[in-house]
Motif scaffolding. Structure first.
Motif, PDB file in Angstrom:
ATOM      1  N   GLU A  96     109.957  22.830  16.904  1.00 16.02           N
ATOM      2  CA  GLU A  96     109.402  21.876  15.970  1.00 16.02           C
ATOM      3  C   GLU A  96     108.294  21.190  16.667  1.00 16.02           C
ATOM      4  OE1 GLU A  96     111.066  18.417  13.140  1.00 16.02           O
ATOM      5  OE2 GLU A  96     112.354  19.026  14.757  1.00 16.02           O
ATOM      6  N   ARG A  97     107.349  20.924  15.997  1.00 14.20           N
ATOM      7  CA  ARG A  97     105.874  19.938  16.371  1.00 14.20           C
ATOM      8  C   ARG A  97     106.144  18.945  15.366  1.00 14.20           C
ATOM      9  NH1 ARG A  97     102.972  21.074  20.763  1.00 14.20           N
ATOM     10  NH2 ARG A  97     102.961  23.328  21.201  1.00 14.20           N
ATOM     11  N   TYR A  98     105.704  17.643  15.716  1.00 14.62           N
ATOM     12  CA  TYR A  98     105.402  16.429  14.617  1.00 14.62           C
ATOM     13  C   TYR A  98     104.700  15.363  15.333  1.00 14.62           C
ATOM     14  CZ  TYR A  98     109.829  14.470  16.495  1.00 14.62           C
ATOM     15  OH  TYR A  98     110.782  14.224  17.225  1.00 14.62           O
ATOM     16  N   GLU A  99     104.015  14.563  14.680  1.00 10.35           N
ATOM     17  CA  GLU A  99     103.280  13.692  15.095  1.00 10.35           C
ATOM     18  C   GLU A  99     103.902  12.095  14.690  1.00 10.35           C
ATOM     19  OE1 GLU A  99      99.388  14.396  14.191  1.00 10.35           O
ATOM     20  OE2 GLU A  99      99.043  15.844  15.708  1.00 10.35           O
ATOM     21  N   LYS A 100     103.652  10.999  15.180  1.00 11.35           N
ATOM     22  CA  LYS A 100     104.018   9.709  14.777  1.00 11.35           C
ATOM     23  C   LYS A 100     102.882   8.802  15.404  1.00 11.35           C
ATOM     24  CE  LYS A 100     109.120  10.082  14.769  1.00 11.35           C
ATOM     25  NZ  LYS A 100     110.245   9.326  15.505  1.00 11.35           N
ATOM     26  N   PRO A 101     102.589   7.515  14.628  1.00 15.24           N
ATOM     27  CA  PRO A 101     101.676   6.795  15.242  1.00 15.24           C
ATOM     28  C   PRO A 101     102.189   5.961  16.304  1.00 15.24           C
ATOM     29  CG  PRO A 101     102.668   6.108  13.175  1.00 15.24           C
ATOM     30  CD  PRO A 101     103.107   7.340  13.370  1.00 15.24           C
ATOM     31  N   GLY A 102     101.337   5.792  17.443  1.00 19.28           N
ATOM     32  CA  GLY A 102     101.875   5.155  18.624  1.00 19.28           C
ATOM     33  C   GLY A 102     101.792   3.613  18.359  1.00 19.28           C
ATOM     34  N   ARG A 104     100.436   1.289  20.385  1.00 19.40           N
ATOM     35  CA  ARG A 104      99.239   0.790  20.949  1.00 19.40           C
ATOM     36  C   ARG A 104      98.000   1.516  20.191  1.00 19.40           C
ATOM     37  NH1 ARG A 104      99.428   2.379  26.717  1.00 19.40           N
ATOM     38  NH2 ARG A 104     100.444   4.283  25.985  1.00 19.40           N
ATOM     39  N   GLY A 105      98.342   2.101  19.072  1.00 18.85           N
ATOM     40  CA  GLY A 105      97.383   2.795  18.633  1.00 18.85           C
ATOM     41  C   GLY A 105      97.322   4.320  18.844  1.00 18.85           C
ATOM     42  N   GLY A 106      96.767   4.901  18.217  1.00 17.72           N
ATOM     43  CA  GLY A 106      96.550   6.519  18.517  1.00 17.72           C
ATOM     44  C   GLY A 106      97.882   7.103  17.851  1.00 17.72           C
ATOM     45  N   THR A 107      97.871   8.586  18.127  1.00 14.97           N
ATOM     46  CA  THR A 107      98.858   9.367  17.732  1.00 14.97           C
ATOM     47  C   THR A 107      99.688   9.910  18.638  1.00 14.97           C
ATOM     48  OG1 THR A 107      97.339   9.956  15.725  1.00 14.97           O
ATOM     49  CG2 THR A 107      99.362  11.395  15.945  1.00 14.97           C
ATOM     50  N   MET A 108     101.119   9.954  18.610  1.00 15.56           N
ATOM     51  CA  MET A 108     101.961  10.599  19.686  1.00 15.56           C
ATOM     52  C   MET A 108     102.406  11.815  19.110  1.00 15.56           C
ATOM     53  SD  MET A 108     104.417   7.196  20.642  1.00 15.56           S
ATOM     54  CE  MET A 108     105.672   8.206  21.252  1.00 15.56           C
ATOM     55  N   LYS A 109     102.361  12.569  20.021  1.00 17.42           N
ATOM     56  CA  LYS A 109     103.011  14.365  19.552  1.00 17.42           C
ATOM     57  C   LYS A 109     103.922  14.640  20.177  1.00 17.42           C
ATOM     58  CE  LYS A 109      97.959  15.703  19.249  1.00 17.42           C
ATOM     59  NZ  LYS A 109      96.935  16.288  19.988  1.00 17.42           N
ATOM     60  N   PHE A 110     104.899  15.173  19.336  1.00 19.51           N
ATOM     61  CA  PHE A 110     106.225  15.534  19.731  1.00 19.51           C
ATOM     62  C   PHE A 110     106.544  17.160  19.768  1.00 19.51           C
ATOM     63  CE2 PHE A 110     106.350  11.299  18.648  1.00 19.51           C
ATOM     64  CZ  PHE A 110     107.545  10.681  19.331  1.00 19.51           C
ATOM     65  N   ALA A 111     107.158  17.790  20.703  1.00 16.52           N
ATOM     66  CA  ALA A 111     107.426  19.241  20.605  1.00 16.52           C
ATOM     67  C   ALA A 111     108.747  19.495  20.921  1.00 16.52           C
ATOM     68  CB  ALA A 111     106.647  20.147  21.703  1.00 16.52           C
ATOM     69  N   ALA A 138      95.776   4.910  24.788  1.00 18.08           N
ATOM     70  CA  ALA A 138      95.597   3.408  24.009  1.00 18.08           C
ATOM     71  C   ALA A 138      94.457   3.062  23.607  1.00 18.08           C
ATOM     72  CB  ALA A 138      95.879   2.610  25.449  1.00 18.08           C
ATOM     73  N   THR A 139      94.405   2.452  22.557  1.00 16.06           N
ATOM     74  CA  THR A 139      93.190   1.945  22.034  1.00 16.06           C
ATOM     75  C   THR A 139      92.694   0.853  22.678  1.00 16.06           C
ATOM     76  OG1 THR A 139      94.539   1.021  20.140  1.00 16.06           O
ATOM     77  CG2 THR A 139      93.521   3.194  19.964  1.00 16.06           C
ATOM     78  N   LYS A 140      91.374   0.719  23.009  1.00 18.03           N
ATOM     79  CA  LYS A 140      90.906  -0.497  23.565  1.00 18.03           C
ATOM     80  C   LYS A 140      90.732  -1.624  22.608  1.00 18.03           C
ATOM     81  CE  LYS A 140      89.491   1.600  27.778  1.00 18.03           C
ATOM     82  NZ  LYS A 140      88.765   1.668  28.989  1.00 18.03           N
TER      83      LYS A 140
END
Length: 158
Positions: A96-102, A104-111, A138-140
């Motif tokens: 499986e692969r999926y994503e979630k919002p981080g 601190r901003g941005g996107t976290m990816k999972f495998a 991290a978004t500044k």
């Protein structure tokens, strides 16, 4: 979520009595089931299979190693635990692969990578499920401008 898309080649993983004992000692366990000639493996012992993988057999997660976390590890046994003297055959697959919002901003990816452990007859003995995470960059945010304050006792007098 994505469907499984990659699978690696199987590799041989011999279960050695001495390695079971060393692993148990590292866990600070003197449980007798890990000490005798027909010793069973401790539940997390199967992580050692990674050391036996041949070049290219492991399924790549594709993440930036500078932002990589090992998020979760679980083992599922489909019968009695493997014993000293057995040889297992391990093979990984991307489950499986999926994503979630981080946070601190941005996107976290999972495998999620599943390792199947089969015996000489091809029977599924156990599975390891590892979740790898690539953290979001991290978004500044702009820091508020502050006026420089003089150090105490250094104020100018008019």
């Amino acid at each position: 979520m994505s469907a499984p898309s990659e699978a690696g080649a199987a590799w041989e993983f011999p279960i050695e009595r001495g390695k079971i004992r060393e692993f148990a000692l590292a866990m600070q366990s003197e449980a007798p089931e890990y000490q005798h000639p027909d010793a069973v493996v401790p539940p997390t012992f199967l992580i050692n299979a990674n050391r036996w993988a041949s070049e290219g057999a492991r399924v790549p997660h594709g993440f930036d190693r500078r932002r990589l976390l090992h998020g979760e590890q679980e083992y599922i046994f489909h019968g009695p635990p493997p014993r000293a003297g057995q040889t297992l055959y391990a093979a990984e697959r991307l489950a499986e692969r999926y994503e979630k919002p981080g946070r601190r901003g941005g996107t976290m990816k999972f495998a999620v990578i599943v390792t199947e452990f089969r015996d000489e007859a091809g029977t599924l003995v156990a599975e390891g499920r590892a979740t790898y995470i690539e953290t979001a960059t991290a978004t500044k945010t702009a820091e508020p401008a502050t006026a420089a304050q003089p150090a105490p006792g250094t104020e100018e007098k008019a």
